[in-house]
Design a protein around this motif. Structure first.
Motif, short mmCIF file in Angstrom:
data_model
loop_
_atom_site.label_atom_id
_atom_site.label_comp_id
_atom_site.label_asym_id
_atom_site.label_seq_id
_atom_site.Cartn_x
_atom_site.Cartn_y
_atom_site.Cartn_z
N VAL A 188 24.57 -29.75 -22.22
CA VAL A 188 24.25 -30.09 -23.61
C VAL A 188 23.31 -31.28 -23.74
CG1 VAL A 188 26.37 -29.11 -24.57
CG2 VAL A 188 26.31 -31.54 -23.96
N ILE A 238 20.40 -31.31 -26.20
CA ILE A 238 20.47 -30.17 -27.13
C ILE A 238 21.75 -30.16 -27.95
CG2 ILE A 238 18.98 -28.69 -25.73
CD1 ILE A 238 21.60 -27.15 -24.92
N PHE A 250 25.72 -27.04 -29.82
CA PHE A 250 24.35 -27.18 -29.33
C PHE A 250 23.42 -26.28 -30.12
CE2 PHE A 250 26.47 -24.07 -26.61
CZ PHE A 250 25.58 -23.01 -26.57
N GLU A 285 16.84 -19.51 -25.45
CA GLU A 285 16.78 -20.18 -24.14
C GLU A 285 18.12 -20.86 -23.81
OE1 GLU A 285 12.99 -19.57 -26.01
OE2 GLU A 285 14.55 -20.94 -26.70
N ASN A 286 18.71 -21.52 -24.79
CA ASN A 286 19.98 -22.21 -24.54
C ASN A 286 21.11 -21.22 -24.28
OD1 ASN A 286 18.77 -24.70 -24.82
ND2 ASN A 286 19.37 -24.96 -26.95
N ARG A 299 20.61 -19.88 -20.79
CA ARG A 299 21.03 -20.89 -19.80
C ARG A 299 22.55 -20.93 -19.67
NH1 ARG A 299 19.79 -26.01 -21.90
NH2 ARG A 299 21.10 -26.82 -20.26
#
Length: 182
Positions: free
Chosen positions: A63, A66, A81, A86-87, A90
Motif C-alpha cells: 500500500v 497508494i 488503496f 494496476e493495483n 499487483r
C-alpha cells in the motif's frame, strides 16, 4: 512488531484519504491469514507471530504510496488503496506468502474480500462488506480474492429482514418455549 495502523487509526486515516481525493476510486480489502492456528500448533506461537509480522510488512509495502493498512487483530487485516487495474493486478499477483525462512514447509495463504468505495463512502460499512466477501471466500489453497457483489447485498438484506422480524416477534412475546418430553 508491525508498524500498522490500529482499527481506529485506519478508520480515521481512511476516511480522510477518501475525502481528500474524491476524484479517485478506492477499494477496501479485508484479509485473513489462513491456517494461523495450524502454524501455531505445528511450529509454535512465536513462529505464528513472525508470520503475522512478515505478512504485515508485505502488506505495508503493497500500500506504500497508494493507500493504508491496519491490523484488526489476530490474523485479520484491512487495507484501503486506490482502485486501479494496476493495483488490483499487483494484489492478485501475490499467490502465497513464502515463510520457508521461518521453517514453515507450506505456503501461507490469505483470503481477500474486496469492496469498491462508491457513493456510500461510509468506511465502517464498506469494511463490513469487504469482510462479508472475505468470509464467503472459502478457497484456502492459495491467496484467493472475492469481490462484494449484488448477490451478497441481497443476502445481507434478507438476513437483516429476518432479524428485524424476529426482534419484533420477540418484543411481542410471539415466541413460545417448547420443551421436549423425555
Amino acid at each position: 512488531e508491525s508498524a500498522l495502523l490500529s482499527p481506529p487509526g485506519f478508520h480515521a486515516e481512511g476516511g480522510m484519504l477518501i475525502q481528500a481525493h474524491p476524484e479517485k476510486k478506492y477499494v477496501i480489502c479485508a484479509l485473513n491469514v489462513n491456517g494461523i492456528k495450524t502454524i501455531n500448533d505445528l511450529y509454535n506461537f512465536n513462529i505464528g507471530s513472525q508470520v503475522i509480522i512478515y505478512i504485515s510488512r508485505i502488506l505495508t509495502d503493497f500500500v506504500k504510496n497508494i493507500g493504508i493498512c491496519a491490523r484488526l487483530g489476530g490474523n485479520n487485516f484491512v487495507m484501503c488503496f486506490e482502485n486501479t487495474p494496476e493495483n488490483i493486478e499487483r494484489l492478485m499477483a501475490i499467490k502465497y506468502f513464502d515463510c520457508g525462512e521461518m521453517g514453515i514447509n507450506m505456503p501461507v495463504t490469505m483470503r481477500f474480500g474486496l469492496c469498491e468505495v462508491n457513493e456510500i463512502r461510509e468506511l465502517a460499512r464498506i469494511v463490513n462488506y469487504a469482510s462479508f466477501a472475505m468470509e464467503k471466500n472459502t478457497d484456502r489453497s492459495k491467496n484467493s480474492f472475492k469481490w462484494y457483489d449484488e448477490d451478497m447485498r441481497r443476502e445481507i438484506m434478507v438476513e437483516s429482514s429476518i432479524t428485524s422480524r424476529m426482534r419484533e416477534a420477540m418484543y411481542k412475546n410471539e415466541f413460545t418455549d417448547r420443551k421436549s418430553v423425555v
